[in-house]
Motif scaffolding. Structure first.
Motif, PDB file in Angstrom:
ATOM      1  N   ASP A  91       0.776  -1.233  -0.038  1.00  0.00           N
ATOM      2  CA  ASP A  91      -0.070   0.035   0.084  1.00  0.00           C
ATOM      3  C   ASP A  91       1.004   1.547   0.192  1.00  0.00           C
ATOM      4  OD1 ASP A  91      -1.916   1.935   0.446  1.00  0.00           O
ATOM      5  OD2 ASP A  91      -2.159   1.382   2.483  1.00  0.00           O
ATOM      6  N   TYR A  92       0.951   2.157  -1.008  1.00  0.00           N
ATOM      7  CA  TYR A  92       1.738   3.084  -1.182  1.00  0.00           C
ATOM      8  C   TYR A  92       0.847   4.478  -1.135  1.00  0.00           C
ATOM      9  CZ  TYR A  92       1.097   2.709  -6.366  1.00  0.00           C
ATOM     10  OH  TYR A  92       0.564   2.585  -7.601  1.00  0.00           O
ATOM     11  N   SER A  93      -0.591   4.537  -0.852  1.00  0.00           N
ATOM     12  CA  SER A  93      -1.431   5.481  -0.772  1.00  0.00           C
ATOM     13  C   SER A  93      -1.012   6.421   0.096  1.00  0.00           C
ATOM     14  CB  SER A  93      -2.917   4.911  -0.717  1.00  0.00           C
ATOM     15  OG  SER A  93      -2.998   4.377   0.527  1.00  0.00           O
ATOM     16  N   LYS A  94      -0.327   6.194   1.207  1.00  0.00           N
ATOM     17  CA  LYS A  94       0.137   7.090   2.137  1.00  0.00           C
ATOM     18  C   LYS A  94       1.261   7.927   1.882  1.00  0.00           C
ATOM     19  CE  LYS A  94      -2.586   5.228   5.878  1.00  0.00           C
ATOM     20  NZ  LYS A  94      -2.698   3.779   5.994  1.00  0.00           N
ATOM     21  N   ASN A  95       1.521   8.127   0.530  1.00  0.00           N
ATOM     22  CA  ASN A  95       2.580   9.015   0.236  1.00  0.00           C
ATOM     23  C   ASN A  95       2.144  10.335  -0.466  1.00  0.00           C
ATOM     24  OD1 ASN A  95       5.153   7.526   0.453  1.00  0.00           O
ATOM     25  ND2 ASN A  95       3.848   5.986  -0.547  1.00  0.00           N
ATOM     26  N   ILE A  96       3.026  11.301  -0.552  1.00  0.00           N
ATOM     27  CA  ILE A  96       2.712  12.712  -0.965  1.00  0.00           C
ATOM     28  C   ILE A  96       2.574  12.683  -2.512  1.00  0.00           C
ATOM     29  CG2 ILE A  96       3.082  15.117  -0.774  1.00  0.00           C
ATOM     30  CD1 ILE A  96       4.627  14.396   1.745  1.00  0.00           C
ATOM     31  N   ILE A  97       1.752  12.076  -3.212  1.00  0.00           N
ATOM     32  CA  ILE A  97       1.688  11.676  -4.538  1.00  0.00           C
ATOM     33  C   ILE A  97       0.341  11.704  -5.284  1.00  0.00           C
ATOM     34  CG2 ILE A  97       3.828  10.025  -4.402  1.00  0.00           C
ATOM     35  CD1 ILE A  97       1.600   7.750  -4.752  1.00  0.00           C
ATOM     36  N   ASP A  98       0.156  11.944  -6.642  1.00  0.00           N
ATOM     37  CA  ASP A  98      -1.109  11.995  -6.893  1.00  0.00           C
ATOM     38  C   ASP A  98      -0.667  11.493  -8.549  1.00  0.00           C
ATOM     39  OD1 ASP A  98       0.315  13.803  -8.787  1.00  0.00           O
ATOM     40  OD2 ASP A  98      -0.905  15.550  -8.164  1.00  0.00           O
ATOM     41  N   ASP A  99      -1.723  11.396  -9.360  1.00  0.00           N
ATOM     42  CA  ASP A  99      -1.585  10.347 -10.492  1.00  0.00           C
ATOM     43  C   ASP A  99      -0.298  11.253 -11.401  1.00  0.00           C
ATOM     44  OD1 ASP A  99      -3.697   8.783 -10.182  1.00  0.00           O
ATOM     45  OD2 ASP A  99      -4.930  10.436 -11.256  1.00  0.00           O
ATOM     46  N   SER A 100      -0.100  12.384 -11.443  1.00  0.00           N
ATOM     47  CA  SER A 100       0.948  13.056 -11.848  1.00  0.00           C
ATOM     48  C   SER A 100       2.360  12.781 -11.698  1.00  0.00           C
ATOM     49  CB  SER A 100       1.006  14.752 -12.138  1.00  0.00           C
ATOM     50  OG  SER A 100      -0.288  14.914 -12.438  1.00  0.00           O
ATOM     51  N   ASN A 148      -3.240  -9.023  17.747  1.00  0.00           N
ATOM     52  CA  ASN A 148      -3.866  -7.795  17.052  1.00  0.00           C
ATOM     53  C   ASN A 148      -3.495  -6.463  17.859  1.00  0.00           C
ATOM     54  OD1 ASN A 148      -5.810  -8.908  15.404  1.00  0.00           O
ATOM     55  ND2 ASN A 148      -7.550  -9.085  16.861  1.00  0.00           N
ATOM     56  N   MET A 149      -2.926  -6.436  19.069  1.00  0.00           N
ATOM     57  CA  MET A 149      -2.432  -5.333  19.319  1.00  0.00           C
ATOM     58  C   MET A 149      -1.272  -4.856  18.781  1.00  0.00           C
ATOM     59  SD  MET A 149      -2.017  -6.020  23.722  1.00  0.00           S
ATOM     60  CE  MET A 149      -3.241  -6.706  24.541  1.00  0.00           C
ATOM     61  N   LEU A 150      -0.389  -5.822  18.427  1.00  0.00           N
ATOM     62  CA  LEU A 150       0.696  -5.455  17.464  1.00  0.00           C
ATOM     63  C   LEU A 150       0.297  -4.920  16.161  1.00  0.00           C
ATOM     64  CD1 LEU A 150       3.839  -5.851  16.922  1.00  0.00           C
ATOM     65  CD2 LEU A 150       3.005  -7.808  15.638  1.00  0.00           C
ATOM     66  N   LEU A 151      -0.661  -5.343  15.682  1.00  0.00           N
ATOM     67  CA  LEU A 151      -1.470  -4.972  14.349  1.00  0.00           C
ATOM     68  C   LEU A 151      -2.024  -3.573  14.438  1.00  0.00           C
ATOM     69  CD1 LEU A 151      -2.677  -8.147  12.523  1.00  0.00           C
ATOM     70  CD2 LEU A 151      -0.717  -6.688  11.805  1.00  0.00           C
ATOM     71  N   SER A 152      -2.582  -3.275  15.621  1.00  0.00           N
ATOM     72  CA  SER A 152      -3.359  -2.111  15.963  1.00  0.00           C
ATOM     73  C   SER A 152      -2.485  -0.968  15.944  1.00  0.00           C
ATOM     74  CB  SER A 152      -4.176  -2.228  17.069  1.00  0.00           C
ATOM     75  OG  SER A 152      -3.300  -2.427  18.221  1.00  0.00           O
ATOM     76  N   ASN A 153      -1.162  -1.278  16.698  1.00  0.00           N
ATOM     77  CA  ASN A 153      -0.156  -0.395  16.422  1.00  0.00           C
ATOM     78  C   ASN A 153       0.406   0.180  15.261  1.00  0.00           C
ATOM     79  OD1 ASN A 153       0.813   0.750  19.329  1.00  0.00           O
ATOM     80  ND2 ASN A 153       0.368  -1.519  19.751  1.00  0.00           N
ATOM     81  N   PHE A 154       0.558  -0.977  14.332  1.00  0.00           N
ATOM     82  CA  PHE A 154       1.181  -0.951  13.004  1.00  0.00           C
ATOM     83  C   PHE A 154       0.287  -0.009  12.320  1.00  0.00           C
ATOM     84  CE2 PHE A 154       0.849  -3.439   8.819  1.00  0.00           C
ATOM     85  CZ  PHE A 154       1.997  -3.315   8.364  1.00  0.00           C
ATOM     86  N   PHE A 155      -1.274  -0.325  12.209  1.00  0.00           N
ATOM     87  CA  PHE A 155      -1.962   0.382  11.440  1.00  0.00           C
ATOM     88  C   PHE A 155      -2.252   1.954  11.944  1.00  0.00           C
ATOM     89  CE2 PHE A 155      -4.067  -3.849  10.616  1.00  0.00           C
ATOM     90  CZ  PHE A 155      -3.431  -4.198   9.451  1.00  0.00           C
ATOM     91  N   ALA A 156      -1.959   1.935  13.382  1.00  0.00           N
ATOM     92  CA  ALA A 156      -2.233   3.322  13.945  1.00  0.00           C
ATOM     93  C   ALA A 156      -1.161   4.300  13.646  1.00  0.00           C
ATOM     94  CB  ALA A 156      -2.325   3.037  15.479  1.00  0.00           C
ATOM     95  N   GLN A 157       0.072   3.787  13.673  1.00  0.00           N
ATOM     96  CA  GLN A 157       1.317   4.603  13.266  1.00  0.00           C
ATOM     97  C   GLN A 157       1.105   5.205  11.814  1.00  0.00           C
ATOM     98  OE1 GLN A 157       3.550   5.912  15.180  1.00  0.00           O
ATOM     99  NE2 GLN A 157       2.574   4.738  16.831  1.00  0.00           N
ATOM    100  N   THR A 158       0.601   4.274  10.860  1.00  0.00           N
ATOM    101  CA  THR A 158       0.800   4.841   9.323  1.00  0.00           C
ATOM    102  C   THR A 158      -0.205   5.830   9.267  1.00  0.00           C
ATOM    103  OG1 THR A 158      -1.059   3.090   8.582  1.00  0.00           O
ATOM    104  CG2 THR A 158       1.310   2.364   8.571  1.00  0.00           C
ATOM    105  N   GLU A 159      -1.349   5.932  10.124  1.00  0.00           N
ATOM    106  CA  GLU A 159      -2.398   6.644  10.137  1.00  0.00           C
ATOM    107  C   GLU A 159      -2.062   8.011  10.657  1.00  0.00           C
ATOM    108  OE1 GLU A 159      -6.158   5.526  12.279  1.00  0.00           O
ATOM    109  OE2 GLU A 159      -7.353   6.723  10.780  1.00  0.00           O
ATOM    110  N   PHE A 208       0.263  17.622  15.815  1.00  0.00           N
ATOM    111  CA  PHE A 208       0.966  16.906  14.975  1.00  0.00           C
ATOM    112  C   PHE A 208       0.704  17.350  13.581  1.00  0.00           C
ATOM    113  CE2 PHE A 208       1.944  13.004  17.137  1.00  0.00           C
ATOM    114  CZ  PHE A 208       1.537  13.299  18.512  1.00  0.00           C
ATOM    115  N   GLU A 209       1.796  17.760  12.798  1.00  0.00           N
ATOM    116  CA  GLU A 209       1.378  18.269  11.507  1.00  0.00           C
ATOM    117  C   GLU A 209       1.020  17.369  10.433  1.00  0.00           C
ATOM    118  OE1 GLU A 209       5.083  20.139  10.468  1.00  0.00           O
ATOM    119  OE2 GLU A 209       4.456  22.243  11.244  1.00  0.00           O
ATOM    120  N   GLY A 210       1.497  16.025  10.862  1.00  0.00           N
ATOM    121  CA  GLY A 210       1.080  14.835   9.795  1.00  0.00           C
ATOM    122  C   GLY A 210       1.838  15.179   8.511  1.00  0.00           C
TER     123      GLY A 210
END
Ligand code: F6P
Length: 546
Positions: free
Chosen positions: A48-57, A416-427, A461-463
């Motif tokens: 999943d590379y959708s959480k990058n500063i990218i668009d189609d161009s 699930n605790m591990l995975l919840s942290n994994f997903f949470a950090q990317t978000e 957090f600027e995010g």
């Protein structure tokens, strides 16, 4: 011509200016299909590379850059044994080591596949004999401990894989890895092992590396002191993995126990060769072959998928996007998997020894960043040490998050605790937290206006921090093989675009040369004056204090 002088590069520079102020959060809000658009699946890997500063161009321009460098033909050159390691005039064929079909791969007019398969057969026979107790030590005892002595690629790959696949470990075999020339490393292992049941694996492509040979000699001395000075001790308790057969024999290694490989295998790509013997001994030959198959399947994906559907190519291009256009100097790799805790260390050599170069294949000095600093640690430990800097520090640090859906150990709840942290950090990295959200939270906690003003800026957090998410069904020898090959090809694509020779490592030579001179100076009685005044003073201070 330097890649930075091309129109594809300038187009990306201009595009980057437009993207500087774009917020990923808004891109997600405006496009519900963003995940579907910017994610790929290959076998049991989801990228999943959708959480990058990218668009189609962005993707279009990055792909144009890749095409402009003749990447397709460079990939073909590697797989077909062209001598792309130009400073050493060597082919680069770690992919042939995991070639699971019997199609010939030709180097200097000769098909190398029969030789590769012979060594694999020899490894298989040896591994079976050890596991079945048919191969015994000099005093007639079964081998239950293996000690791999090697450094760099002759250590990091097999060490990382043995640790990563510990779940699949064959019963009754314990493995140790010794690499550091610091005598503490070997001493600590020798303290723990039984010489009668131990096998030393001397892993060195050249069989001349100072650290490895010093540790090998220390092991030899130990064995002789414990079991006696007979040729049989060395012959039964030492095996070698090397291209330098003569030196192995001089050391006293039985020819039957020399597992060879070839100069077209780079050290940092050698775990697929006989350098992987410790892996095969630890997890069994079938599992070692599964690892090779995983690598092979990723090779096919890399070779055949068009660039926009090609995971290693996209990973490489995203790295270039940040490294060269956003000036991000590092990449954090965070496996949410305890077994993969040394994966970042292994990647450091793979990536930094490959692409840490400032001279191009055309002998020009680059005017752009090449290899990023690779670093990382297992999640969630990393969250409690350096994640603060990634969330609220002053530099952009792209992150690769890696995890597995299925747990091998522990209960599902803890996984699930591990995975919840994994997903949470990317978000969290992507979204951040606005001033408005923080204020709202503080008001709900009944804070006064003064208290809110005091704390508020610290809690924002600027995010907009980029990350890739690599989610794999389950950690197996096969999926690990895919993962390693995926990163190898990513590094290949980056080096190909930066036009550096990623298969040599001249940069490690100077220190080695100087250390050789200093070693003889440390052993002498004279005052040293041959260096700059700092180095002289440090050496002399040390000699005086002894
Ligand atoms: O650090 C330089 C290097 O040549 C690495 O590329 C290699 O993996 C390591 O040293 C070990 O070399 P050898 O396998 O020849 O002992």
């Amino acid at each position: 011509m330097l890649i930075s002088k091309t129109k594809e590069w300038s187009n990306l520079q201009a595009h980057c200016k437009q993207m500087q102020n774009v917020k990923m959060k808004e891109l997600f809000n405006n496009d519900k299909e963003r995940f579907a658009k910017f994610s790929l699946q290959f076998n049991n890997i989801l990228f999943d590379y959708s959480k990058n500063i990218i668009d189609d161009s962005t993707i279009k321009l990055l792909l144009e850059l890749a095409h402009s460098t003749n990447l397709k033909s460079k990939i073909k050159q590697m797989f077909t044994g062209k001598k792309i390691n130009t400073t050493e005039n060597r082919a680069v064929l770690h992919t042939a080591l995991r070639n699971r079909n019997s199609k010939p791969v030709v180097v200097d007019g000769e098909d190398i596949m029969p030789e590769i398969n012979n060594v694999l057969d020899k490894m298989e026979t040896f591994v079976e004999k050890i596991h079945d107790g048919e191969y015994l030590g000099a005093t007639g005892k079964k081998i239950t401990t293996i000690v791999n002595i090697g450094i760099g690629g002759s250590d990091l790959g097999p060490m990382m894989v043995c640790q990563a696949l510990e779940y699949y470990k064959v019963k009754d075999i314990n493995s140790y890895f010794v690499s550091n020339v610091d005598g503490a490393d070997i001493a600590n292992v020798l303290k723990k092992i039984n010489p009668e049941t131990s096998l030393f694996i001397i892993a060195s492509k050249t069989f001349t590396t100072q650290e490895t040979m010093a540790n090998a000699l220390a092991a030899k001395k130990f064995m002789v002191s414990k079991l006696g000075d007979s040729a049989d001790i060395i012959a039964k308790h030492f095996v070698a993995l090397s291209t330098n057969i003569n030196e192995c024999k001089k050391f006293g290694i039985d020819e039957k126990n020399i597992f060879t490989f070839w100069d077209w295998v780079g050290g940092r790509y050698s775990l697929w060769s006989s350098i992987g013997l410790s892996i095969a001994l630890s997890i069994g030959m079938n599992n070692f072959e599964e690892l090779l198959t995983g690598g092979y399947d990723m090779d096919k994906h890399f070779k055949n998928a068009d660039f926009k559907n090609n995971i290693p190519v996209l990973m490489a291009l995203l790295g270039i996007w940040y490294n060269n256009f956003f000036n991000a100097k590092t990449l954090a790799v965070i496996p949410y998997c305890h077994y993969l805790r040394r994966f970042p260390t292994f990647l450091q050599q793979m990536d930094m020894e490959s692409n840490g170069k400032y001279i191009t294949k055309g002998n020009e000095k680059v005017d752009y960043n090449t290899g990023p600093v690779i670093w990382g640690e297992a999640g969630t430990n990393a969250q409690h040490s350096f994640f603060q800097l990634i969330h609220q520090g002053t530099q952009m640090i792209p992150v690769d998050f890696i995890s597995f859906i299925a747990n091998l150990d522990g209960d599902a709840k803890q996984h699930n605790m591990l995975l919840s942290n994994f997903f949470a950090q990317t978000e969290a990295l992507m979204k951040g937290k606005t001033e408005y959200e923080v204020r709202d939270e503080l008001l709900k906690e009944n804070k006064t206006e003064d208290e809110i003003n005091h704390i508020l800026p610290h809690k924002v957090f600027e995010g907009n921090k980029p990350s890739n998410t690599i989610l794999i069904d389950k950690l197996t020898p096969y999926t690990l093989g895919m993962l390693i090959a995926m990163y190898e090809h990513k590094v290949f694509v980056q080096g190909a675009i930066w036009n550096v020779n990623q298969f040599d490592q001249w940069g490690v030579e100077l220190g080695k040369q100087l250390a050789k001179n200093i070693l003889s100076e440390l052993n002498s009685d004279t005052t040293i004056t041959t260096h700059d005044c700092s180095t002289n003073a440090l050496i002399n201070y040390c000699k005086e204090k002894r």
